[in-house]
Motif scaffolding. Structure first.
Motif, mmCIF file in Angstrom:
data_model
loop_
_atom_site.group_PDB
_atom_site.id
_atom_site.type_symbol
_atom_site.label_atom_id
_atom_site.label_comp_id
_atom_site.label_asym_id
_atom_site.label_seq_id
_atom_site.Cartn_x
_atom_site.Cartn_y
_atom_site.Cartn_z
ATOM 1 N N VAL A 1 49.573 58.698 84.616
ATOM 2 C CA VAL A 1 50.863 58.120 84.276
ATOM 3 C C VAL A 1 50.657 56.712 83.755
ATOM 4 O O VAL A 1 51.224 56.304 82.760
ATOM 5 N N PHE A 2 49.814 55.957 84.429
ATOM 6 C CA PHE A 2 49.539 54.575 84.056
ATOM 7 C C PHE A 2 48.098 54.489 83.578
ATOM 8 O O PHE A 2 47.172 54.384 84.386
ATOM 9 N N VAL B 1 49.157 65.598 76.490
ATOM 10 C CA VAL B 1 48.211 66.704 76.686
ATOM 11 C C VAL B 1 46.872 66.392 76.009
ATOM 12 O O VAL B 1 45.805 66.620 76.592
ATOM 13 N N ALA B 2 46.904 65.846 74.800
ATOM 14 C CA ALA B 2 45.665 65.510 74.091
ATOM 15 C C ALA B 2 44.865 64.455 74.851
ATOM 16 O O ALA B 2 43.639 64.567 74.975
ATOM 17 N N ARG B 3 45.561 63.441 75.382
ATOM 18 C CA ARG B 3 44.865 62.404 76.156
ATOM 19 C C ARG B 3 44.260 62.997 77.428
ATOM 20 O O ARG B 3 43.137 62.668 77.803
ATOM 21 N N ALA B 4 44.993 63.884 78.080
ATOM 22 C CA ALA B 4 44.467 64.515 79.296
ATOM 23 C C ALA B 4 43.226 65.349 78.980
ATOM 24 O O ALA B 4 42.263 65.353 79.753
ATOM 25 N N LYS B 5 43.237 66.039 77.854
ATOM 26 C CA LYS B 5 42.053 66.807 77.469
ATOM 27 C C LYS B 5 40.874 65.885 77.196
ATOM 28 O O LYS B 5 39.738 66.193 77.542
ATOM 29 N N GLN B 6 41.143 64.737 76.592
ATOM 30 C CA GLN B 6 40.085 63.790 76.234
ATOM 31 C C GLN B 6 39.459 63.132 77.466
ATOM 32 O O GLN B 6 38.244 63.028 77.563
ATOM 33 N N VAL B 7 40.288 62.709 78.408
ATOM 34 C CA VAL B 7 39.774 61.999 79.583
ATOM 35 C C VAL B 7 39.562 62.903 80.791
ATOM 36 O O VAL B 7 38.979 62.481 81.779
ATOM 37 N N LYS C 1 56.280 65.368 70.162
ATOM 38 C CA LYS C 1 55.105 64.573 69.777
ATOM 39 C C LYS C 1 54.538 63.817 70.974
ATOM 40 O O LYS C 1 53.314 63.766 71.156
ATOM 41 N N GLN C 2 55.406 63.244 71.794
ATOM 42 C CA GLN C 2 54.944 62.515 72.974
ATOM 43 C C GLN C 2 54.243 63.463 73.958
ATOM 44 O O GLN C 2 53.218 63.109 74.527
ATOM 45 N N GLY D 1 53.353 67.639 85.100
ATOM 46 C CA GLY D 1 53.227 69.087 84.937
ATOM 47 C C GLY D 1 54.566 69.787 84.865
ATOM 48 O O GLY D 1 54.773 70.672 84.035
ATOM 49 N N TYR D 2 55.486 69.373 85.721
ATOM 50 C CA TYR D 2 56.811 69.998 85.724
ATOM 51 C C TYR D 2 57.518 69.773 84.393
ATOM 52 O O TYR D 2 58.104 70.690 83.819
ATOM 53 N N GLU D 3 57.488 68.543 83.889
ATOM 54 C CA GLU D 3 58.175 68.254 82.628
ATOM 55 C C GLU D 3 57.515 68.966 81.447
ATOM 56 O O GLU D 3 58.201 69.420 80.530
ATOM 57 N N LEU D 4 56.198 69.090 81.453
ATOM 58 C CA LEU D 4 55.535 69.847 80.382
ATOM 59 C C LEU D 4 55.929 71.327 80.446
ATOM 60 O O LEU D 4 56.131 71.971 79.421
ATOM 61 N N GLN D 5 56.068 71.855 81.653
ATOM 62 C CA GLN D 5 56.535 73.235 81.795
ATOM 63 C C GLN D 5 57.974 73.372 81.315
ATOM 64 O O GLN D 5 58.338 74.368 80.694
#
Length: 73
Positions: free
Chosen positions: A33-34, A22-28, A16-17, A54-58
């Motif tokens: 990170v901050f 990813v949703a916030r990155a798409k929005q902005v 969920k986090q 990016g590494y952790e999402l991968q």
């Protein structure tokens, strides 16, 4: 390689986090990170920057392929 968490419910929280990030990155239009810092500041760093995000999402997408750098796997 399997991601191991001490509590199985944590896996749902992690997913969920990650989805929120990813949703916030798409929005902005970028990963931050901050979120309280100005969008003019870019941090490419691994542990607190966009490359680490990016590494952790991968790792979430392909846990068997990428090691944890924090566990020295």
């Amino acid at each position: 390689m399997q991601i191991t968490l001490p509590c199985p419910d944590l896996w749902n929280t992690v997913q969920k986090q990650a989805a929120r990030v990813v949703a916030r990155a798409k929005q902005v239009g970028a990963f931050y990170v901050f979120s309280e810092l100005s969008g003019d500041i870019y941090n490419p760093g691994f542990f607190q920057g966009t490359s680490g995000i990016g590494y952790e999402l991968q790792r979430l997408a392909y846990p068997e392929s990428l090691p944890s750098v924090l566990l020295w796997e």
